[in-house]
Design a protein around this motif. Structure first.
Motif, PDB file in Angstrom:
ATOM      1  N   GLU A 151       0.834  -1.152  -0.112  1.00 25.96           N
ATOM      2  CA  GLU A 151       0.049   0.181   0.075  1.00 25.96           C
ATOM      3  C   GLU A 151       0.657   1.242   0.046  1.00 25.96           C
ATOM      4  O   GLU A 151       1.970   1.207   0.351  1.00 25.96           O
ATOM      5  CB  GLU A 151      -0.843   0.190   1.411  1.00 25.96           C
ATOM      6  CG  GLU A 151      -1.991  -1.207   1.137  1.00 25.96           C
ATOM      7  CD  GLU A 151      -2.891  -1.315   2.700  1.00 25.96           C
ATOM      8  OE1 GLU A 151      -4.097  -1.278   2.382  1.00 25.96           O
ATOM      9  OE2 GLU A 151      -1.959  -1.554   3.364  1.00 25.96           O
ATOM     10  N   ASP A 152       0.166   2.208  -0.440  1.00 30.01           N
ATOM     11  CA  ASP A 152       0.651   3.616  -0.518  1.00 30.01           C
ATOM     12  C   ASP A 152       0.599   4.472   1.130  1.00 30.01           C
ATOM     13  O   ASP A 152      -0.530   4.772   1.306  1.00 30.01           O
ATOM     14  CB  ASP A 152       0.232   4.499  -1.607  1.00 30.01           C
ATOM     15  CG  ASP A 152       0.974   5.861  -1.733  1.00 30.01           C
ATOM     16  OD1 ASP A 152       0.356   6.837  -1.261  1.00 30.01           O
ATOM     17  OD2 ASP A 152       2.112   5.886  -2.570  1.00 30.01           O
ATOM     18  N   LEU A 153       1.571   4.722   1.539  1.00 27.87           N
ATOM     19  CA  LEU A 153       1.329   5.410   2.838  1.00 27.87           C
ATOM     20  C   LEU A 153       0.585   6.628   2.805  1.00 27.87           C
ATOM     21  O   LEU A 153      -0.138   6.954   3.595  1.00 27.87           O
ATOM     22  CB  LEU A 153       2.737   5.476   3.623  1.00 27.87           C
ATOM     23  CG  LEU A 153       3.108   6.398   4.912  1.00 27.87           C
ATOM     24  CD1 LEU A 153       2.063   5.777   5.757  1.00 27.87           C
ATOM     25  CD2 LEU A 153       4.367   6.716   5.397  1.00 27.87           C
ATOM     26  N   ASP A 154       1.166   7.523   1.821  1.00 27.79           N
ATOM     27  CA  ASP A 154       0.580   8.844   1.483  1.00 27.79           C
ATOM     28  C   ASP A 154      -0.986   8.829   1.504  1.00 27.79           C
ATOM     29  O   ASP A 154      -1.786   9.613   1.973  1.00 27.79           O
ATOM     30  CB  ASP A 154       1.550   9.693   0.792  1.00 27.79           C
ATOM     31  CG  ASP A 154       2.723  10.399   1.461  1.00 27.79           C
ATOM     32  OD1 ASP A 154       2.872   9.672   2.505  1.00 27.79           O
ATOM     33  OD2 ASP A 154       3.533  10.895   0.408  1.00 27.79           O
ATOM     34  N   GLU A 155      -1.381   7.821   0.765  1.00 23.37           N
ATOM     35  CA  GLU A 155      -2.614   7.655   0.164  1.00 23.37           C
ATOM     36  C   GLU A 155      -3.636   7.477   1.567  1.00 23.37           C
ATOM     37  O   GLU A 155      -4.631   8.083   1.735  1.00 23.37           O
ATOM     38  CB  GLU A 155      -2.906   6.474  -0.752  1.00 23.37           C
ATOM     39  CG  GLU A 155      -4.293   6.280  -0.900  1.00 23.37           C
ATOM     40  CD  GLU A 155      -4.552   4.954  -1.810  1.00 23.37           C
ATOM     41  OE1 GLU A 155      -5.713   4.633  -1.786  1.00 23.37           O
ATOM     42  OE2 GLU A 155      -3.399   4.463  -2.338  1.00 23.37           O
ATOM     43  N   PHE A 156      -3.170   6.702   2.510  1.00 17.04           N
ATOM     44  CA  PHE A 156      -3.847   6.155   3.731  1.00 17.04           C
ATOM     45  C   PHE A 156      -3.938   7.563   4.695  1.00 17.04           C
ATOM     46  O   PHE A 156      -4.617   7.599   5.625  1.00 17.04           O
ATOM     47  CB  PHE A 156      -3.622   4.881   4.139  1.00 17.04           C
ATOM     48  CG  PHE A 156      -4.179   3.967   3.362  1.00 17.04           C
ATOM     49  CD1 PHE A 156      -5.488   3.639   3.603  1.00 17.04           C
ATOM     50  CD2 PHE A 156      -3.524   3.364   2.358  1.00 17.04           C
ATOM     51  CE1 PHE A 156      -5.979   2.625   2.549  1.00 17.04           C
ATOM     52  CE2 PHE A 156      -4.069   2.441   1.543  1.00 17.04           C
ATOM     53  CZ  PHE A 156      -5.358   2.010   1.894  1.00 17.04           C
ATOM     54  N   THR A 157      -2.605   7.967   4.869  1.00 13.75           N
ATOM     55  CA  THR A 157      -2.464   9.276   5.554  1.00 13.75           C
ATOM     56  C   THR A 157      -3.517  10.267   5.170  1.00 13.75           C
ATOM     57  O   THR A 157      -4.021  10.988   6.142  1.00 13.75           O
ATOM     58  CB  THR A 157      -1.047   9.850   5.343  1.00 13.75           C
ATOM     59  OG1 THR A 157      -0.183   9.150   5.918  1.00 13.75           O
ATOM     60  CG2 THR A 157      -0.818  11.166   6.185  1.00 13.75           C
ATOM     61  N   ALA A 158      -3.574  10.464   3.676  1.00 18.33           N
ATOM     62  CA  ALA A 158      -4.633  11.443   3.436  1.00 18.33           C
ATOM     63  C   ALA A 158      -6.001  11.248   3.956  1.00 18.33           C
ATOM     64  O   ALA A 158      -6.977  11.809   4.209  1.00 18.33           O
ATOM     65  CB  ALA A 158      -4.906  11.643   1.871  1.00 18.33           C
ATOM     66  N   ILE A 159      -6.422   9.853   4.030  1.00 18.14           N
ATOM     67  CA  ILE A 159      -7.705   9.309   4.429  1.00 18.14           C
ATOM     68  C   ILE A 159      -7.828   9.516   5.911  1.00 18.14           C
ATOM     69  O   ILE A 159      -8.668  10.204   6.333  1.00 18.14           O
ATOM     70  CB  ILE A 159      -7.789   7.792   4.110  1.00 18.14           C
ATOM     71  CG1 ILE A 159      -7.945   7.643   2.578  1.00 18.14           C
ATOM     72  CG2 ILE A 159      -9.248   7.241   4.824  1.00 18.14           C
ATOM     73  CD1 ILE A 159      -8.056   6.165   2.300  1.00 18.14           C
ATOM     74  N   GLY A 160      -6.618   9.440   6.621  1.00 18.50           N
ATOM     75  CA  GLY A 160      -6.734   9.553   8.030  1.00 18.50           C
ATOM     76  C   GLY A 160      -7.092  11.212   8.450  1.00 18.50           C
ATOM     77  O   GLY A 160      -7.707  11.492   9.420  1.00 18.50           O
ATOM     78  N   ILE A 161      -6.351  11.881   7.546  1.00 19.31           N
ATOM     79  CA  ILE A 161      -6.229  13.481   7.945  1.00 19.31           C
ATOM     80  C   ILE A 161      -7.884  13.953   7.635  1.00 19.31           C
ATOM     81  O   ILE A 161      -8.447  14.688   8.467  1.00 19.31           O
ATOM     82  CB  ILE A 161      -5.427  14.126   6.890  1.00 19.31           C
ATOM     83  CG1 ILE A 161      -3.990  13.853   7.377  1.00 19.31           C
ATOM     84  CG2 ILE A 161      -5.571  15.802   6.874  1.00 19.31           C
ATOM     85  CD1 ILE A 161      -2.879  14.332   6.507  1.00 19.31           C
ATOM     86  N   ARG A 162      -8.291  13.471   6.645  1.00 29.75           N
ATOM     87  CA  ARG A 162      -9.998  13.590   6.387  1.00 29.75           C
ATOM     88  C   ARG A 162     -10.866  13.398   7.408  1.00 29.75           C
ATOM     89  O   ARG A 162     -11.667  14.118   8.032  1.00 29.75           O
ATOM     90  CB  ARG A 162     -10.232  13.198   4.947  1.00 29.75           C
ATOM     91  CG  ARG A 162     -11.574  13.339   4.474  1.00 29.75           C
ATOM     92  CD  ARG A 162     -12.287  12.424   3.607  1.00 29.75           C
ATOM     93  NE  ARG A 162     -12.453  11.524   4.561  1.00 29.75           N
ATOM     94  CZ  ARG A 162     -12.653  10.157   4.146  1.00 29.75           C
ATOM     95  NH1 ARG A 162     -12.148   9.771   2.621  1.00 29.75           N
ATOM     96  NH2 ARG A 162     -12.908   9.152   5.090  1.00 29.75           N
TER      97      ARG A 162
END
Length: 337
Positions: free
Chosen positions: A315-326
């Motif tokens: 998985e792509d870390l930044d992709e799921f970081t963006a989800i967590g931030i949202r």
């Protein structure tokens, strides 16, 4: 006990899991498990839920509404090969016990008894996190009933949920743009996304149940009986998470209010608050313990992972970081368990 083989089973034996029942299929992780199981095209998936439930279920599920205390539950479980229980961490323990006993009466071979997270083999971690009693009681009950085998998923904390879940989880408050480092912020832990947890369970249940014979060395579901499956999306320290957050948000250290706290002291404070009846302190206690310098949250280094065996996605870390931030910015996560 002699190792069972598919070739020795009675005529008509199917060496794969075809029928799976899920409690909580409309919930946070349950939804992802159900969707991934359906995606394989190998399973008939049944959502078992209470008559009063208003949860929205993924398309493609067979839904049965029953009272968990009635014989209808046993009838709903008959013919199922796996029961997956996904409930809130504070769900009544007797509810899970009722489900486990019903699974035994219905002769369900495998049960996932609502264990998604900690390394169940790490006794000190589970004891310090107030999880050992539940682990011991539910696993002992399944074994003593003598019908089902349990399967435990060691996935660490859910990444997007924990990142967006407030300062008591991974230290971030995205609305205040503040970040609390536990000690120096360099203790690495394993953490997994909801989709990876779903894929792990779906791929696990898509393995052959038994080896064909003594010469068959392919992975099977039966090799995980009464033990843990170890998976992880990422092995990260808080500082690693912060670097990803800054990339996603286009910010620098200067844009954040950064503080430091002792992980051990946070854990002690959480324990003390719980003893005085403040159940909201459970989250702070639970997460702080994982970041102790003893690295109990890094089971990858001590036990290895089953990611490759289960053919899990990278998985792509930044992709799921963006989800967590949202999720954090939109208050999509309760701040306490």
């Amino acid at each position: 006990m002699a190792k069972a083989h598919a070739n020795d089973q009675p005529q008509g034996f199917s060496n794969r899991i075809e029928k799976v029942a899920i409690i909580g299929a409309g919930g946070q992780v349950g939804k992802h498990i159900a969707e991934q199981l359906l995606k394989t095209g190998k399973h008939t998936v049944t959502a078992i839920t209470r008559p009063s439930s208003t949860s929205i279920m993924p398309d493609g599920l067979h839904v049965i509404r029953v009272d968990y205390s009635s014989d209808e539950l046993i009838a709903a479980l008959r013919g199922q090969q796996v029961l997956i229980i996904t409930m809130a961490v504070n769900a009544p323990r007797d509810t899970i016990s009722k489900l486990v006993r019903a699974a035994a009466k219905a002769s369900v071979p495998y049960v996932l008894p609502n264990w998604f997270g900690h390394d169940a083999a790490n006794n000190r971690l589970c004891e310090d996190s107030l999880l050992s009693h539940y682990r011991d009681s539910i696993c002992a009950e399944i074994k003593n009933l003598g019908v089902s085998s349990y399967l435990l998923l060691a996935c660490g904390f859910w990444y997007e949920f924990s990142l967006g879940g407030g300062a008591d989880r991974y230290g971030f408050d995205f609305k205040k743009r503040s970040f609390t480092l536990f000690d120096d912020g360099n203790v690495a832990i394993n953490t997994s996304t909801w989709p990876l947890c779903g894929q792990a369970i779906a791929n696990l249940l898509s393995l052959k149940e038994l080896p064909d014979d003594d010469m068959d060395e392919l992975p099977t579901l039966s090799q995980f009986r009464n033990s843990s499956i170890y998976i992880s999306s990422f092995r990260l320290s808080q500082r690693d998470m912060f670097e990803s957050v800054k990339r996603v948000t286009g910010t620098t250290d200067a844009d954040w209010i950064i503080s430091h706290e002792s992980a051990e002291q946070r854990w002690k404070d959480g324990q003390a608050a719980l003893q005085q009846g403040n159940t909201k302190a459970f989250t702070k206690m639970l997460y702080s313990r994982m970041f102790f310098p003893t690295s109990d949250g890094d089971y990858q280094s001590s036990r290895g992972l089953h990611n490759d065996l289960l053919d899990l996605a990278v998985e792509d870390l930044d992709e799921f970081t963006a989800i967590g931030i949202r999720m954090g910015e939109n208050d999509e996560i309760p701040l306490s368990h």
